[in-house]
Design a protein around this motif. Sequence first.
Motif, mmCIF file in Angstrom:
data_model
loop_
_atom_site.group_PDB
_atom_site.id
_atom_site.type_symbol
_atom_site.label_atom_id
_atom_site.label_comp_id
_atom_site.label_asym_id
_atom_site.label_seq_id
_atom_site.Cartn_x
_atom_site.Cartn_y
_atom_site.Cartn_z
ATOM 1 N N UNK A 545 10.956 6.661 -0.080
ATOM 2 C CA UNK A 545 11.407 5.701 0.921
ATOM 3 C C UNK A 545 10.343 5.524 2.015
ATOM 4 N N UNK A 546 9.761 6.626 2.457
ATOM 5 C CA UNK A 546 8.729 6.554 3.497
ATOM 6 C C UNK A 546 7.481 5.835 2.993
ATOM 7 N N UNK A 547 7.148 6.016 1.725
ATOM 8 C CA UNK A 547 6.005 5.314 1.149
ATOM 9 C C UNK A 547 6.241 3.803 1.175
ATOM 10 N N UNK A 548 7.441 3.377 0.829
ATOM 11 C CA UNK A 548 7.752 1.941 0.866
ATOM 12 C C UNK A 548 7.694 1.413 2.291
ATOM 13 N N UNK A 549 8.205 2.181 3.244
ATOM 14 C CA UNK A 549 8.110 1.760 4.650
ATOM 15 C C UNK A 549 6.658 1.564 5.072
ATOM 16 N N UNK A 550 5.816 2.515 4.717
ATOM 17 C CA UNK A 550 4.410 2.424 5.099
ATOM 18 C C UNK A 550 3.750 1.199 4.474
#
Length: 803
Positions: A545-550
């Motif tokens: 999820x954090x990778x997609x946000x970044x």
Amino acid sequence: MLFDRSDILPAVEWNMSLRAASPRARLGGLVVGLTCAVAIAPPSARADHAVSYFPSFYPHEIRIELLDPEGAAREFVNKSDPLHAYVGAAPHFSGQIPEHLKSVESLKSLITVSINPQSSRLKSREARCHAIEQAAAALHAPPDVVMHPYPITPYHADYLGHSDRLPPGKATREPTDAVGPTFRAGAHMSLPSPPAPLQATDWDVSLDETSVSALLIDAGIGFNDWPAPPWTKEGWFQAYRLLRPALTQASDREQADDLFERITHNEFRDRTEQLNLERELLAALLGSCERAVVGYRLRREFYTDDFSDGIENISVDSQSGLNSAVFVRTVKLKDFLWNGSLRIGIDPRSTAAWNPIAGFTGAAGRLVWSIVGDNAFLPIPYNSRWVQNRAEILTTDESGIKWSVRIPDDALMPQSMTGKFGPVGPGRGAMAKVLYRLSASNFSDGSVMETADLLYPYALAFRWGAGGQHAATHDPEIAAATRLIRERLRGVKLVREEESSRSIADQTFTYRSPIIEVYLDNLAFDEQENAVIAPPWSSVPWHVLALMEAAVERGIAAFSRGEAERRHLPWLDLVRDPAQLKTLRALIKEFAQTGYRPAALELLVGLETARARWQLLDQFVEANGHLLVTNGPYRLKAWSPNTFVFEVVREFTYPVGLGTFNGFAYPARALINEIERAGDLVLVSADAEFAVKQQRDHRLVRAPLKPDTLRGTLQPIRPDSQYVVIGQDGRVAAVGNLVRQPDNRFAASRPATLQSGVYTLFAAIFLDGNTINPAIGRIELRSGGTIGRAGRAGDSKDEERKP
């Protein structure tokens, strides 16, 4: 009756030679059917174990192929590798339909007639209503279209509460000789052409068709990792989404919006008032005659029932058909009790991006997420309720759902705009507390589910759902999908983790179950409805999820289709865009070096833990060539532009056992025989129609509904009998349940709250919760104790049918 072996759990020993296998391979093909699993003790296996547990789900492989209807017809008769099911449409056969195929029906779309607001001939309400009636009467419906002049259909679970709105045995007025309205040209391409005249500009009415799935997507309800609102499949909700945009008067819009808010915010005293509000909402949407539902289209989907190559244990969702999470969790090949490759065709082609935040919105994407994702609750196929999957609502003496509670000071709450977690602080309260036991498991990249994985979706919702459209971190589609979470969440707290272990042969397996409190406001009286609003769960780990946000923050891609178009960026896809995958891979390596974790998780995730997560993800993408990491029952194995292949998760860490959802296949249905009076009682007698297995086939039988009437393998049929009493003024006077009598009839006492007057009582019996296409009995109640004529409403198809 021949019993289905798969309905008895556990019943078969699974023998494997583990002598030469690695620790990971030793677990291949095995799953313990317990309620929760996350960690596994390293096994010290010897040879030839006999383990009395089934694998997780039936097929060991699922293949999705993008096929047009002509291609599907050809593949159904492919002798070497036949197609097992075709999802979303009917195949186009050049001749007779092959005998080895069966079909199922579900609600596909609603057909509307809309008034042209610029038409000078239709300025008055009376003229508009008459034009809609004329348009509906002039249409000649094909076999898959049912003329039905009301938004709530027999495929909606709330149909009983609106039974009086349709005259028995008559759906529309007969055609008249009067001059009919002019139709808009080109607005009804998927429908049969209405009678002339057709006009491109100077038209009176428009004939349109709207799919149920399109309605839900437009409402911000995706088919991905976000929990859907509990009323997603209710007719009143879909009617609001369909009819509200056609209202032109501000007063009409305000009235409809006010009623909608009262219903969704539970501003009613009891079920009677709730049902009246829903009926008032429908009246407000239809009252101005600017748009009306005149019918609905059924989706007909085919599957092979061949003795050897066929499939069985079919569950069909009332509104999405075979494209549902429960279908892929029950279906099995006849030649393989728990093995084999399931081949599914689907139409149309996949266009939606594959990302679990604002993707998987197309038909193919929805099916993909049903296979790889594993949401906390799954929609029950034949009503509008939800079944527990990875989240269990605790109902012990210590908990359940508690009302008017104080929130612990150390409970966490994400901040709006940033998503950063912080303590709730002292002196805060909430309307209710829901206690969950989560069935955790390892993710497909090998990472072990932790508290951060369970809580991070809250942070993402508050970060990307709050703020205006010009905020740096905002996506309107995420805002729509997470509105209920942000409105109602007041705090969340990890209470403890429970551990259990199980020894099988010389292996010991340890299972951890997080116990989490969630504090909510604006709740309903229905505990299950409350529990599905904001469960602490994600099928995707926090680092993905954090990778997609970044990626979105750095302008690599956008979460949703709308934002991708607005910002002229690619739609974020974790699998099928090589350029995106290359850029995301570089981000993963960067984050593995720095130990990156979002600011929201700094209190929950340490630096070294974060580095380990990114390293696991880097190894996963290196081995698999994609980033679709979940903890679902299947994982993506291979793909091409037209074919996607998924392999089953057969590890002891996966908690949901084979056969868990078998009860949803071939639901029983009640058929009312008679409704009559006996003093102050209304008595209803009914039969049960249910599927009986004979070798590798099922047939429907009809038998008197008794307490010992069985469905399937030793499964007693559970009736839920309900009635609605409606007065001459069109208002609901009472709702309630009928009570089973010693003679197996169902009785309703005359409601004591009825005032003098004439009422109609509508009654239905739902077997095992099956509310779809119900047989409805009705009887007239008069003041002073007399009961008038009786009859059946709603369904006249009481003859034997094939499942």
